[in-house]
Design an enzyme around this catalytic site. Structure first.
Site, mmCIF file in Angstrom:
data_model
loop_
_atom_site.group_PDB
_atom_site.id
_atom_site.type_symbol
_atom_site.label_atom_id
_atom_site.label_comp_id
_atom_site.label_asym_id
_atom_site.label_seq_id
_atom_site.Cartn_x
_atom_site.Cartn_y
_atom_site.Cartn_z
ATOM 1 N N THR A 10 67.976 -41.832 -0.502
ATOM 2 C CA THR A 10 68.195 -40.993 0.505
ATOM 3 C C THR A 10 68.412 -39.328 -0.290
ATOM 4 O O THR A 10 68.640 -38.260 -0.103
ATOM 5 C CB THR A 10 69.374 -41.223 1.257
ATOM 6 N N VAL A 11 69.830 -39.628 -1.096
ATOM 7 C CA VAL A 11 70.061 -38.512 -1.998
ATOM 8 C C VAL A 11 68.983 -37.557 -3.394
ATOM 9 O O VAL A 11 68.743 -36.210 -2.421
ATOM 10 C CB VAL A 11 71.423 -38.711 -3.009
ATOM 11 N N ARG A 42 62.916 -47.371 -9.938
ATOM 12 C CA ARG A 42 62.898 -48.457 -10.453
ATOM 13 C C ARG A 42 60.711 -48.856 -9.131
ATOM 14 O O ARG A 42 60.208 -50.210 -9.398
ATOM 15 C CB ARG A 42 63.228 -49.388 -10.048
ATOM 16 N N GLU A 124 79.488 -32.289 -9.448
ATOM 17 C CA GLU A 124 79.853 -31.214 -7.722
ATOM 18 C C GLU A 124 79.845 -32.746 -7.090
ATOM 19 O O GLU A 124 80.723 -32.620 -5.941
ATOM 20 C CB GLU A 124 79.680 -30.223 -7.856
ATOM 21 N N GLY A 129 80.758 -34.868 -1.262
ATOM 22 C CA GLY A 129 79.534 -34.672 -0.876
ATOM 23 C C GLY A 129 79.331 -32.979 -0.703
ATOM 24 O O GLY A 129 79.456 -32.840 -1.786
ATOM 25 N N ILE A 131 81.237 -30.322 -0.219
ATOM 26 C CA ILE A 131 82.049 -29.681 -0.222
ATOM 27 C C ILE A 131 82.784 -29.420 -1.892
ATOM 28 O O ILE A 131 82.858 -30.245 -2.869
ATOM 29 C CB ILE A 131 83.659 -30.492 0.165
ATOM 30 N N LYS A 200 86.910 -41.078 -6.571
ATOM 31 C CA LYS A 200 87.039 -39.718 -6.138
ATOM 32 C C LYS A 200 88.579 -38.925 -6.577
ATOM 33 O O LYS A 200 88.441 -37.648 -7.627
ATOM 34 C CB LYS A 200 86.700 -39.425 -5.635
ATOM 35 N N GLY A 297 75.886 -38.491 2.996
ATOM 36 C CA GLY A 297 74.500 -37.621 3.758
ATOM 37 C C GLY A 297 73.503 -36.741 2.434
ATOM 38 O O GLY A 297 73.968 -36.470 1.932
#
Length: 432
Positions: A10-11, A42, A124, A129, A131, A200, A297
């Site tokens: 997704t990212v 992969r 970062e 995410g 922020i 985190k 996201g």
């Protein structure tokens, strides 16, 4: 700047899309174009804007290419990703990563290796995410002594608690909904048991307090034992239950803890709902600051990845210490055991509806030097001859509370294990 992108989830797809959509704007801000010249995964995923000719199924080989300046690691995990990052660094390439688990568990080694080879690990995207909390801690607050951080830093857990608050639903029912919506993994352990948040928190605490990463010394507690009853009665006392990561500096050491906490309902953190993340920072010069936004996201995380790439394109990044302090100047600090930490507590007991129960509970608390701020005996909620008793205490050392709870469990009138939730009293300390 020539980029090797590793990972097409997704990212990874979002990074490609945003780089293409905003190509001119990003080039103007970076001072030069940012070009993905190699993409490795992969498996091949058809992605708009990705030239199939630059795709490779060999992720590790990306780190060996002479024509790649920066490796973007978005494959996740701590096995192949670890090999990839090590190889990239030893080949003199900068690394941009969103992999909080990798850095929390192997960061001390990898940051030292990057320093030896004169390259940068930028991360970062690994915390909260989109922020920009890493940049805020490392650069924006560089003139401050940072005393404490408290954050909602896992969107899955925050979604679950928000729905339990709004709908009065059971934890497992809301978890199933979170999985159906794609907010929670099939195995949600990392999210709901606080491990993701602890990764985190370790990164933020290292920057805030100038210390090596200390994930293994972070106290971690999940949210699976919380009930709608406790969330609703906390609200009656003026609190919202949130799953917080808390890092706090003391004369005797540093607290690093992730657990459910009562947030006063007047505080901005209490209003952060759904999958949003937020971090409150207490610093000596600027006071309290709040950073809020999308904690996960595709495009939100891609935003943070690209911000790191722009920083590297402007300059090689070596002028800004990766952890905010020169690695040679990081100072190992004592991390307090949770038993030595002081908190106020919410306590819920189920007791037989018999005379003298409250007196026995009050005596036990008094014997441990624990003062009661408020108490509710909920006869209206009686079930099968049992009534709930809800207590809110003043601050006390955790070890004393543990002794008191053990003594309560020995009372014949008390049925089942008492529930406790710590109060996020560092937020109360800074109300003004």
């Amino acid at each position: 700047m020539r980029i090797g992108l590793c990972g097409l989830g997704t990212v990874g797809k979002a990074v490609i899309n945003v780089l293409q959509r905003n190509a001119d704007l990003i080039a103007h801000r970076a001072g030069r174009p940012l070009s993905i010249i190699n993409c490795a995964s992969r498996r091949y995923y058809e992605t708009d804007g990705l030239d199939p000719d630059i795709f490779s199924g060999d992720v590790l080989a990306s780190a060996d290419r002479d024509d790649v300046d920066v490796i973007v690691e978005l494959i996740g995990g701590t096995t192949t990703a670890y090999e990839l990052v090590r190889r990239a660094i030893t080949n003199g390439k900068h690394v941009v990563t969103a992999n909080k688990a990798l850095l929390a568990e192997h960061g001390n080694e990898l940051f030292d290796l990057a320093r030896e080879h004169g390259v940068v690990i930028a991360f970062e995207a690994a915390v909260a995410g989109g922020i920009p909390i890493i940049k805020a801690l490392r650069e924006g607050l560089a003139g401050n002594r940072i005393d404490a951080i408290a954050g909602i830093i896992n969107g899955t857990g925050n979604f679950i608690l928000t729905e339990m608050q709004r709908e009065g639903s059971d934890f497992f029912d809301v978890l199933a909904e979170a999985q159906a919506r794609g907010y929670a993994e099939a195995d949600p352990t990392f999210d709901v048991e606080g491990i993701d948040a602890a990764h985190k928190l370790a990164l933020m605490a290292s920057i805030a307090f100038g210390m090596p990463l200390a994930f293994e010394r972070t106290y971690t507690e999940g949210i699976s034992r919380l009930t709608p009853f406790d969330i609703q009665h906390a609200a009656q006392l003026g609190y919202i239950v949130k799953h917080l990561g808390i890092a706090r500096r003391h004369e005797g050491g540093v607290e690093l803890r992730v657990h459910p906490a009562l947030v006063p309902d007047w505080h901005l953190l209490a209003r952060i709902d759904g999958v949003l993340n937020a971090v409150v920072v207490h610093a000596d010069a600027v006071g309290q600051t709040l950073y809020c936004g999308a904690g996960a996201g595709g495009e939100a995380t891609a935003s943070a990845v690209i911000a790191d790439l722009v920083d590297l394109a402007r300059h090689d990044g070596t002028s800004t210490p990766m952890l905010g302090t020169l690695l040679s100047k990081l100072t190992d600090q004592h991390c307090l055991d949770i038993n030595d930490v002081e908190s106020a507590f919410y306590i819920r007991l189920f007791a037989r509806d018999e005379p003298g129960v409250l007196a026995s509970v009050a005596t036990i608390l008094s014997n441990e030097g624990i003062n009661i701020e408020s108490i509710m005996q909920k006869e209206s909620d009686e079930q099968n001859g049992l009534i709930p008793i809800v207590l809110l205490t003043h601050r006390v050392q955790e070890s004393r509370m543990n002794k008191a709870l053990a003594s309560m469990a020995d009372l014949d009138q008390i049925i089942g294990e008492p529930v406790r939730i710590r109060v996020a009293d560092l937020l109360l300390d800074h109300r003004n």
